[in-house]
Design an enzyme around this catalytic site. Structure first.
Site, PDB file in Angstrom:
ATOM      1  N   ASP A 143     -11.774   2.129   3.812  1.00 31.01           N
ATOM      2  CA  ASP A 143     -11.862   0.606   3.688  1.00 31.01           C
ATOM      3  C   ASP A 143     -13.641   0.412   3.413  1.00 31.01           C
ATOM      4  O   ASP A 143     -13.833  -0.899   3.442  1.00 31.01           O
ATOM      5  CB  ASP A 143     -11.264  -0.095   4.659  1.00 31.01           C
ATOM      6  CG  ASP A 143     -10.021  -0.751   4.082  1.00 31.01           C
ATOM      7  OD1 ASP A 143      -9.729  -0.756   3.138  1.00 31.01           O
ATOM      8  OD2 ASP A 143      -9.075  -1.325   5.056  1.00 31.01           O
TER       9      ASP A 143
ATOM     10  N   LYS B  57       0.825  -1.428   0.094  1.00 27.54           N
ATOM     11  CA  LYS B  57       0.032  -0.060   0.067  1.00 27.54           C
ATOM     12  C   LYS B  57       0.926   1.202  -0.114  1.00 27.54           C
ATOM     13  O   LYS B  57       0.673   2.185  -0.679  1.00 27.54           O
ATOM     14  CB  LYS B  57      -1.000  -0.016   1.079  1.00 27.54           C
ATOM     15  CG  LYS B  57      -1.971  -0.971   0.999  1.00 27.54           C
ATOM     16  CD  LYS B  57      -2.805  -1.269   2.204  1.00 27.54           C
ATOM     17  CE  LYS B  57      -3.841  -2.180   2.099  1.00 27.54           C
ATOM     18  NZ  LYS B  57      -4.689  -2.722   3.268  1.00 27.54           N
TER      19      LYS B  57
ATOM     20  N   GLN C  18      -5.659  -2.022   9.298  1.00 30.16           N
ATOM     21  CA  GLN C  18      -5.169  -3.035   9.050  1.00 30.16           C
ATOM     22  C   GLN C  18      -5.470  -4.450   9.569  1.00 30.16           C
ATOM     23  O   GLN C  18      -5.036  -4.367  10.666  1.00 30.16           O
ATOM     24  CB  GLN C  18      -3.444  -3.074   8.459  1.00 30.16           C
ATOM     25  CG  GLN C  18      -2.845  -4.401   7.822  1.00 30.16           C
ATOM     26  CD  GLN C  18      -3.526  -4.314   6.461  1.00 30.16           C
ATOM     27  OE1 GLN C  18      -3.359  -3.226   5.788  1.00 30.16           O
ATOM     28  NE2 GLN C  18      -3.634  -5.297   5.921  1.00 30.16           N
TER      29      GLN C  18
END
Ligand code: NAP
Length: 290
Positions: free
Chosen positions: A115, A48, A92
């Site tokens: 997300d 990322k 994450q």
């Protein structure tokens, strides 16, 4: 058989984003929070970071020890919510089980929830309201669009029922008029469902769970799963399906790179919404039309 080239498509999307972002003065900023020392997460976070650097976004990484107090992590997210320079925030996953994932995720400001995992983002998706859509399902929808894969009237079977991938994908497929079946670990006679799929999406994380005997001839396969064995990556679908299906996403090089590209796309969308930044192209277009 056609390989659905997520790697190539994601490179194209990243180049388009990079070009579009050149028109903006400020740099979008993505903040990533990790807890503990999950080895796979380190690789994903690094991917990322590299993708952000490639398109010209700034990347902030905050790692908390697994012994950290949950309130400290929540405090950090609240700080990031307030920080006008930070446009996207992600936690994450996975995180150690002692932490309350739902509480931490729902601390993220929905406007920065790139997300798409907060209750507000997921509720908006269900209600077809404008929202940040989770990156993996969004990436799969981009693959369908790019390869002209029509969903209307098709039977889409999704194996897996996570909030991260399968449930939002279910909504996206329903919104595109597919008939959708969800299977999971308690489903009896899995192959009776997978064999009926025009489009089969497998998001489980078990190497080669699905093989040729479990699919319909000429079906389209989206392999989301990732398992690691001896430093090699495997999907959920056995390569023996390759001469039997019509299209398939490879692992690696299919859904994974699309997920990262969609994270960048969501961060850029969030950035534009938060700043009300005027797009130079819009100004030029308006001038042209006078
Ligand atoms: P997850 O939370 O890991 O859950 C796995 C799902 O698989 C659960 O719903 C589970 O059912 C189901 N399952 C387990 N064993 C099964 C079996 N034998 N038959 C049928 N279903 C079974 O799901 P996730 O977060 O969506 O991740 C799934 C996989 O995709 C993982 O390998 C992950 O690493 C990968 N992934 C890849 C990307 C990418 O970008 N390529 C992105 C996200 C995730 P129950 O609910 O009944 O337990």
């Amino acid at each position: 058989m056609i390989l659905l080239d997520g790697k190539g498509l994601s490179a194209k999307i990243k180049d388009e984003l990079k070009n579009e972002m050149d028109a903006y003065v400020q740099t979008p900023i993505l903040a990533v929070i990790t807890i503990g020392n999950d080895e796979a997460s380190k690789i994903y976070v690094n991917n990322k970071k590299k993708a952000c650097e490639y398109v010209g976004m700034s990347f902030l990484h905050f790692n908390f020890s697994e012994n950290e107090d949950e309130t400290k992590i929540i405090k950090k997210i609240k700080q990031l919510n307030k920080d006008k320079n930070v446009n996207g925030i992600i936690l994450q996953l996975p995180i150690p089980s002692k932490f309350n994932k739902n509480i931490i995720i729902n601390t993220i400001d929905p406007l920065k929830d790139v997300d798409g995992l907060t209750n507000i983002s997921q509720g908006k998706l269900i209600n077809k309201e404008d929202s940040l859509v989770p990156c993996t399902p969004k990436g799969i929808m981009e693959i369908f669009k790019y390869y002209n894969i029509e969903l209307e009237g098709k039977h889409v079977v999704i194996v897996g029922r996570s909030n991260l991938v399968s449930k939002p994908l279910l909504i996206e497929c329903l919104n595109n008029n597919a008939t959708v079946t969800i299977c999971h670990s308690k489903t009896k006679n899995l192959s009776s469902y997978t064999k009926d799929a025009d489009i089969l999406v497998v998001a489980v994380g078990k190497k080669y769970l699905i093989d040729k005997s479990m699919i319909k001839k000429d079906s389209i396969i989206i392999d989301v799963g990732i398992s690691r064995e001896d430093n090699k990556i495997y999907g959920d679908v056995n390569p023996n399906v390759y001469d039997y299906c019509s299209m398939i996403t490879p692992v690696p090089g299919g859904v994974g790179p699309m997920t990262v590209a969609m994270l960048l796309k969501n961060t850029f969308i969030a950035y534009k919404k938060q700043n009300g930044v005027v797009d130079i192209n819009d100004i030029l277009n308006k001038k042209d039309s006078k």
